[in-house]
Structures are given as structure tokens and as C-alpha cells.
Design a protein around this motif. Structure first.
Motif, PDB file in Angstrom:
ATOM      1  N   ALA A   1       0.845  -1.200   0.000  1.00  0.00           N
ATOM      2  CA  ALA A   1       0.000   0.000   0.000  1.00  0.00           C
ATOM      3  C   ALA A   1       0.880   1.250   0.000  1.00  0.00           C
ATOM      4  O   ALA A   1       2.029   1.215   0.441  1.00  0.00           O
ATOM      5  CB  ALA A   1      -0.924   0.013   1.218  1.00  0.00           C
ATOM      6  N   ILE A   2       0.313   2.308  -0.510  1.00  0.00           N
ATOM      7  CA  ILE A   2       0.945   3.636  -0.437  1.00  0.00           C
ATOM      8  C   ILE A   2      -0.017   4.532   0.333  1.00  0.00           C
ATOM      9  O   ILE A   2      -1.211   4.556   0.026  1.00  0.00           O
ATOM     10  CB  ILE A   2       1.171   4.231  -1.845  1.00  0.00           C
ATOM     11  CG1 ILE A   2       2.136   3.373  -2.669  1.00  0.00           C
ATOM     12  CG2 ILE A   2       1.671   5.675  -1.739  1.00  0.00           C
ATOM     13  CD1 ILE A   2       2.230   3.792  -4.141  1.00  0.00           C
ATOM     14  N   VAL A   3       0.514   5.238   1.313  1.00  0.00           N
ATOM     15  CA  VAL A   3      -0.273   6.241   2.024  1.00  0.00           C
ATOM     16  C   VAL A   3       0.484   7.550   1.870  1.00  0.00           C
ATOM     17  O   VAL A   3       1.645   7.624   2.278  1.00  0.00           O
ATOM     18  CB  VAL A   3      -0.416   5.886   3.521  1.00  0.00           C
ATOM     19  CG1 VAL A   3      -1.281   6.906   4.235  1.00  0.00           C
ATOM     20  CG2 VAL A   3      -0.979   4.487   3.688  1.00  0.00           C
ATOM     21  N   SER A   4      -0.138   8.540   1.255  1.00  0.00           N
ATOM     22  CA  SER A   4       0.631   9.734   0.929  1.00  0.00           C
ATOM     23  C   SER A   4      -0.094  11.029   1.256  1.00  0.00           C
ATOM     24  O   SER A   4      -1.177  11.286   0.735  1.00  0.00           O
ATOM     25  CB  SER A   4       0.991   9.737  -0.556  1.00  0.00           C
ATOM     26  OG  SER A   4       1.664  10.940  -0.878  1.00  0.00           O
TER      27      SER A   4
ATOM     28  N   ASP B   1      -9.924  -7.867  -0.002  1.00  0.00           N
ATOM     29  CA  ASP B   1     -10.073  -9.191   0.620  1.00  0.00           C
ATOM     30  C   ASP B   1     -10.787 -10.162  -0.314  1.00  0.00           C
ATOM     31  O   ASP B   1     -10.778 -11.367  -0.076  1.00  0.00           O
ATOM     32  CB  ASP B   1     -10.895  -9.091   1.927  1.00  0.00           C
ATOM     33  CG  ASP B   1     -10.162  -8.355   3.028  1.00  0.00           C
ATOM     34  OD1 ASP B   1      -8.976  -8.666   3.263  1.00  0.00           O
ATOM     35  OD2 ASP B   1     -10.766  -7.474   3.660  1.00  0.00           O
ATOM     36  N   VAL B   2     -11.456  -9.637  -1.321  1.00  0.00           N
ATOM     37  CA  VAL B   2     -12.277 -10.506  -2.183  1.00  0.00           C
ATOM     38  C   VAL B   2     -11.864 -10.396  -3.660  1.00  0.00           C
ATOM     39  O   VAL B   2     -12.683 -10.615  -4.550  1.00  0.00           O
ATOM     40  CB  VAL B   2     -13.785 -10.184  -2.039  1.00  0.00           C
ATOM     41  CG1 VAL B   2     -14.272 -10.507  -0.628  1.00  0.00           C
ATOM     42  CG2 VAL B   2     -14.094  -8.737  -2.389  1.00  0.00           C
ATOM     43  N   GLY B   3     -10.593 -10.057  -3.905  1.00  0.00           N
ATOM     44  CA  GLY B   3     -10.088 -10.182  -5.273  1.00  0.00           C
ATOM     45  C   GLY B   3      -9.764  -8.904  -6.018  1.00  0.00           C
ATOM     46  O   GLY B   3      -9.237  -8.979  -7.138  1.00  0.00           O
ATOM     47  N   ALA B   4     -10.055  -7.725  -5.454  1.00  0.00           N
ATOM     48  CA  ALA B   4      -9.711  -6.490  -6.167  1.00  0.00           C
ATOM     49  C   ALA B   4      -8.192  -6.355  -6.254  1.00  0.00           C
ATOM     50  O   ALA B   4      -7.476  -6.674  -5.311  1.00  0.00           O
ATOM     51  CB  ALA B   4     -10.301  -5.276  -5.457  1.00  0.00           C
ATOM     52  N   ASP B   5      -7.697  -5.901  -7.403  1.00  0.00           N
ATOM     53  CA  ASP B   5      -6.256  -5.717  -7.587  1.00  0.00           C
ATOM     54  C   ASP B   5      -5.767  -4.418  -6.976  1.00  0.00           C
ATOM     55  O   ASP B   5      -4.611  -4.295  -6.597  1.00  0.00           O
ATOM     56  CB  ASP B   5      -5.920  -5.722  -9.083  1.00  0.00           C
ATOM     57  CG  ASP B   5      -6.239  -7.064  -9.714  1.00  0.00           C
ATOM     58  OD1 ASP B   5      -5.682  -8.070  -9.252  1.00  0.00           O
ATOM     59  OD2 ASP B   5      -7.066  -7.103 -10.642  1.00  0.00           O
ATOM     60  N   LEU B   6      -6.659  -3.436  -6.906  1.00  0.00           N
ATOM     61  CA  LEU B   6      -6.268  -2.132  -6.361  1.00  0.00           C
ATOM     62  C   LEU B   6      -7.504  -1.434  -5.805  1.00  0.00           C
ATOM     63  O   LEU B   6      -8.559  -1.418  -6.452  1.00  0.00           O
ATOM     64  CB  LEU B   6      -5.645  -1.271  -7.470  1.00  0.00           C
ATOM     65  CG  LEU B   6      -5.141   0.111  -7.055  1.00  0.00           C
ATOM     66  CD1 LEU B   6      -3.941   0.013  -6.130  1.00  0.00           C
ATOM     67  CD2 LEU B   6      -4.773   0.950  -8.286  1.00  0.00           C
TER      68      LEU B   6
ATOM     69  N   ALA C   1       1.150  -6.027  -5.463  1.00  0.00           N
ATOM     70  CA  ALA C   1       2.438  -5.318  -5.433  1.00  0.00           C
ATOM     71  C   ALA C   1       2.767  -4.670  -6.778  1.00  0.00           C
ATOM     72  O   ALA C   1       3.211  -3.522  -6.823  1.00  0.00           O
ATOM     73  CB  ALA C   1       3.544  -6.290  -5.016  1.00  0.00           C
ATOM     74  N   ASP C   2       2.527  -5.387  -7.884  1.00  0.00           N
ATOM     75  CA  ASP C   2       2.898  -4.810  -9.194  1.00  0.00           C
ATOM     76  C   ASP C   2       2.035  -3.583  -9.515  1.00  0.00           C
ATOM     77  O   ASP C   2       2.514  -2.620 -10.123  1.00  0.00           O
ATOM     78  CB  ASP C   2       2.823  -5.865 -10.301  1.00  0.00           C
ATOM     79  CG  ASP C   2       1.430  -6.452 -10.475  1.00  0.00           C
ATOM     80  OD1 ASP C   2       0.721  -6.612  -9.454  1.00  0.00           O
ATOM     81  OD2 ASP C   2       1.029  -6.723 -11.615  1.00  0.00           O
ATOM     82  N   CYS C   3       0.777  -3.613  -9.093  1.00  0.00           N
ATOM     83  CA  CYS C   3      -0.097  -2.444  -9.332  1.00  0.00           C
ATOM     84  C   CYS C   3       0.373  -1.255  -8.490  1.00  0.00           C
ATOM     85  O   CYS C   3       0.443  -0.125  -8.969  1.00  0.00           O
ATOM     86  CB  CYS C   3      -1.537  -2.768  -8.972  1.00  0.00           C
ATOM     87  SG  CYS C   3      -2.291  -3.977 -10.056  1.00  0.00           S
ATOM     88  N   ILE C   4       0.700  -1.526  -7.236  1.00  0.00           N
ATOM     89  CA  ILE C   4       1.146  -0.454  -6.348  1.00  0.00           C
ATOM     90  C   ILE C   4       2.451   0.155  -6.864  1.00  0.00           C
ATOM     91  O   ILE C   4       2.649   1.369  -6.827  1.00  0.00           O
ATOM     92  CB  ILE C   4       1.304  -1.000  -4.899  1.00  0.00           C
ATOM     93  CG1 ILE C   4      -0.068  -1.344  -4.319  1.00  0.00           C
ATOM     94  CG2 ILE C   4       2.046  -0.006  -4.010  1.00  0.00           C
ATOM     95  CD1 ILE C   4      -0.996  -0.169  -4.104  1.00  0.00           C
TER      96      ILE C   4
ATOM     97  N   ILE D   1      11.699   6.098 -10.033  1.00  0.00           N
ATOM     98  CA  ILE D   1      11.945   6.512  -8.643  1.00  0.00           C
ATOM     99  C   ILE D   1      10.866   5.969  -7.707  1.00  0.00           C
ATOM    100  O   ILE D   1      11.155   5.410  -6.658  1.00  0.00           O
ATOM    101  CB  ILE D   1      12.041   8.056  -8.531  1.00  0.00           C
ATOM    102  CG1 ILE D   1      13.245   8.555  -9.349  1.00  0.00           C
ATOM    103  CG2 ILE D   1      12.161   8.483  -7.071  1.00  0.00           C
ATOM    104  CD1 ILE D   1      13.376  10.051  -9.427  1.00  0.00           C
ATOM    105  N   GLY D   2       9.612   6.104  -8.135  1.00  0.00           N
ATOM    106  CA  GLY D   2       8.510   5.503  -7.376  1.00  0.00           C
ATOM    107  C   GLY D   2       8.447   5.956  -5.932  1.00  0.00           C
ATOM    108  O   GLY D   2       8.642   7.146  -5.636  1.00  0.00           O
TER     109      GLY D   2
END
Ligand SMILES: *Cc1c(COP(=O)(O)O)cnc(C)c1O
Length: 425
Positions: free
Chosen positions: A89-92, A228-233, A257-260, A272-273
Motif C-alpha cells: 500500500a501507499i499512504v501519501s 479481501d475478495v479479489g480487487a487488484d487495487l 504489489a505490481d499495481c502499487i 523513482i517511485g
């Protein structure tokens, strides 16, 4: 001191109105018990995520400049990932709003000639300009040759068969997009179970299609989240549910992880991400906010249920009705006239701890098609986990209320509305 007397002397609310609201509350016990149960589960889930992540005092402090090795930022992402059952996750605090976050996610995941398919109908008003359904010339997805398609809800439900047909016909669809909350629409919000079922059926046939959920207003209203039920993001705003009314700004992304990682490259820069990003003010309010969020969301839900019951008893159409299951904190009330609508919004303002002395008027809010009137007597500007109410000025005259950090404030807003609309009890 009797509450009834206090309401009467300080607010001019007649004892009959106070009694009427108390009577309405008597019917709400079973609904409140359900809200309490979800709260208990979610509070434990959050507490456990803090413990598993080994949150410590040093994580609360900010950094400067590039923010390399900003432990507080990275730990906060770890906590959110655990809470949402996500890989990462990213929290920004650098993200300005929910719409900004959704924009980052869409541009991060989609490429020219890709298409996105919204499977819960027309998205939230502010997304229209991002997609390119508004005025042109502003760098929308459409200007980058990213196509937008949608399927309507059928009787309030995702039409999965139609979605599968569209995916079959159009190989460029790389993403199905779901909006959990009703936003400014008189339609059901989509429960997490239904989101999960739709994603499962889509992934059986089209495993590479990404499932992205606008989770705004949904967090902690149910024990499970879309991740929890399959969403990618999933994407959400921190001045709504998961900020607990404490986080001052920002948004989160949680998912695969790849989507994040792709979202991170768009949040800052390709290559840079999430290696950078400092926030000198520190992350304490973000940790406190997410920690309190399930409790605050439960309070907001109780306020929405009360509002629903009271206006329904007064003869108005409400959506959802008090006993219907909820997957977001919003409550819609349909008024008869613009005057009643405006009187309700002003009552919400009058009941607020901040700016209760000002009077809201309709205005041309950036990103919205119609004029909008808003009650926002919040500590956090525009924070809508605090009691707030919005209404586009268009027929039918529907007010959307949400939030409430104390139940008593929501209760007061309802009583003031009965008084200000001039309803006989
Ligand atoms: C609040 C919200 C957004 C984003 O709105 P912002 O005002 O930009 O934070 C998007 N979708 C839904 C369903 C929302 O409730």
C-alpha cells in the motif's frame, strides 16, 4: 440537566420534536447492534495490523527533502496493506484529494490504446473530466487515447453477463473499474460480497483484466474490503473514512504489489517511485486516524441510520432505508422543494462545531456539472467523515449526508432540520 430542556433553551427545539426523535431511536437497536459488531471486528483488525507491523514511536516523525528511507511513510504503507489484506500500500499526504488519487491510479495502470470499463455505471462527477467526458484540452485519459466504456447497473446490480460480453468483444479493455459508493446517484452502493462475486466471474474468463475499486466512503462499513475478495487495487481519500477525521490530507492505494509499484512510478516519477516523499509535519495524525477509523465510521453509520429513519417517518423518500444493509456511510434524502433541500443543508451547518454561524449557498464547485450546496462545518476543510451534506441543485432535490464524529451532532442536525423546514410534529 435534561437533554430535552437544553435543546429547547439553547436551540429552540420543541419537546415534541425531541420526543419524536427519541421514539425513532427506539426502533434502531437491532441495526445499531449490527454496526457495533462490524466495528468490533474492524477495530481488532486494525489493532492487530499495528502489532504485526511493530509500529513504534519513531514512525511518527517526519523527514525533509527527498525523504529517502522515511520509515514513518513506509511503515504506514505496511499497516494499511495489512488492514486491507493487500500485498502493498501507499499512504501519501502528497495526494490532494480522492479524485487526484484515482487519477494517479488510472494513469499509472493504463497505457495509450487501452480501455477501461466502468461496470457500476457512470462514475463520481469529478471523474468525468479525468476520463475525458467533460471539456477537452486538460490532459484527460481520452487525450492520451485511453478509451472509456461503461455498463449500467441493472436493478442496482452489476450486470456481469454484459460485462463478460463487452470484454469478449473488446480486447483492449485492460481494467474493470468499480465504484463502491453511490456518490451523488440515487442507486444502491455495491456490497463487498457483490464486488467479490463479480470480480471472481470476470477473472475466471479474463484473468489478466485488472479490477480497480474506488473505495471512497466504504472503508470499515463492513468487515471485509474489496482487496479481501479479489480487487487488484483500491483507492480512497484520507479526509474520509480511513483518516478517522484526524488525518489532515492525503489518500491511500492498496493492492497487488505490481499495481502499487506502477502507481508509485506515477505518484512521483518513473524509475523513482515510492523511494521518495517527505512530510516534515510527521505521520502521527495518520496513525491515530486509521487507528480510530472503525470507531468513527460506526458513529457515522449510526447517524446516517437515524437520519434515514427520522426523514422516512416524516414522509420523505430516503435511500437507503434505516434497516437496509450498508456498504458506505452516505445517506440520501429526497426533498419536495429546493427550499426544503436548502433548509436541511443549512441545518447541518448550524449543528457543526466549526463555522456554525455561516450560511451555505449554492456555488459552481470545480469538477461538478451542476451548482452544489454544501454544509461543511468541519475541522478538516472538506472533510466528509465529519458531518457534512452536499446537494447538486437539480431535480429531484436530493441531499446526500455523510459522516459525524459524534452521534449527538448528527442528532442535533436532524432536530434542527425539522424545526427549520417548519414541519409539524
Ligand atoms: C469523495 C469521492 C471521490 C473523490 O472525491 P474528492 O472530493 O476528490 O476527494 C470519488 N469517488 C467517490 C465515490 C467519492 O465519494
Amino acid at each position: 440537566m435534561e437533554i430535552r430542556d437544553f435543546l429547547n433553551t439553547r436551540y429552540g427545539i420543541s419537546p415534541s420534536v425531541a420526543d419524536f426523535v427519541s421514539q425513532c431511536e427506539e426502533e434502531l437497536a437491532p441495526v445499531f447492534a449490527g454496526i457495533e459488531k462490524a466495528k468490533q471486528y474492524n477495530n481488532l483488525k486494525v489493532l492487530n495490523a499495528f502489532q504485526e507491523s511493530q509500529v513504534a514511536n519513531r514512525h511518527f516523525f517526519g523527514t525533509t527533502g527527498y525523504g529517502y528511507s522515511d520509515e514513518g511513510r513506509d511503515k504506514l504503507g505496511e499497516v494499511f496493506a495489512r488492514i486491507f489484506g493487500a500485498e502493498k500500500a501507499i499512504v501519501s499526504p502528497q495526494v490532494c484529494s480522492g479524485t487526484h488519487a484515482l487519477t494517479i491510479a488510472l494513469f499509472g495502470l493504463l497505457r495509450p490504446l487501452d480501455a477501461m470499463l466502468s461496470i457500476t455505471g457512470r462514475p463520481y462527477d469529478t471523474l468525468l473530466g479525468v476520463i475525458g467526458l467533460g471539456q477537452g484540452g486538460n490532459g484527460s485519459l481520452a487525450e492520451f487515447s485511453i478509451k472509456y466504456l461503461e455498463t449500467e447497473l441493472t436493478h442496482g446490480h452489476i450486470d456481469v453477463q454484459r460485462v463478460l460480453d463487452m470484454l469478449h468483444l473488446n480486447k483492449n479493455i485492460k481494467m474493470v473499474y468499480l465504484q463502491r459508493s453511490r456518490g451523488y446517484e440515487w442507486r444502491p452502493s455495491i456490497p463487498v460480497a457483490e464486488i467479490g462475486e463479480a470480480i471472481q466471474r470476470i477473472k475466471e474468463r479474463f484473468p489478466n483484466v485488472l479490477a480497480v475499486v474506488d473505495n471512497c466512503y466504504g472503508e470499515f462499513t463492513e468487515p471485509l474490503e474489496p482487496t479481501d475478495v479479489g480487487a487488484d487495487l483500491i483507492i480512497g481519500s484520507l479526509i474520509k473514512n480511513p483518516g478517522g477525521g484526524i488525518a489532515p490530507t492525503g489518500a491511500y492505494f492498496a493492492g497487488r504489489a505490481d499495481c502499487i509499484d506502477r502507481v508509485g512510478e506515477r505518484l512521483t516519477c518513473p524509475g523513482i517511485g515510492t523511494e521518495i516523499g517527505s512530510y516534515l509535519a510527521g505521520y502521527l495524525p495518520y496513525y491515530q486516524g486509521i487507528y480510530l477509523a472503525p470507531t468513527i465510521v460506526a458513529t457515522a453509520l449510526k447517524g446516517a441510520v437515524l437520519t434515514s429513519r427520522v426523514f422516512q417517518k416524516l414522509g420523505y423518500q430516503v435511500f437507503p432505508e434505516f434497516s437496509q444493509p450498508r456498504t458506505d456511510i452516505t445517506q440520501a434524502i429526497r426533498f419536495q422543494t429546493e427550499e426544503e433541500l436548502v433548509a436541511y443543508i443549512r441545518s447541518v451547518q448550524d449543528a457543526s462545531p466549526v463555522d456554525s454561524h455561516v450560511t451555505p449557498y449554492p456555488w459552481d464547485m470545480p469538477g461538478y456539472q451542476d451548482q452544489v450546496i454544501m454544509a461543511a462545518g468541519a475541522f478538516i476543510q472538506g472533510g466528509s467523515i465529519e458531518l457534512s451534506a452536499d446537494a447538486p441543485i437539480r431535480e429531484p432535490y436530493i441531499a446526500y449526508m455523510q459522516g459525524g464524529m459524534t452521534y449527538e451532532q448528527v442528532r442535533l442536525s436532524v432536530m434542527l432540520a425539522i424545526k427549520n423546514i417548519g414541519l409539524e410534529i
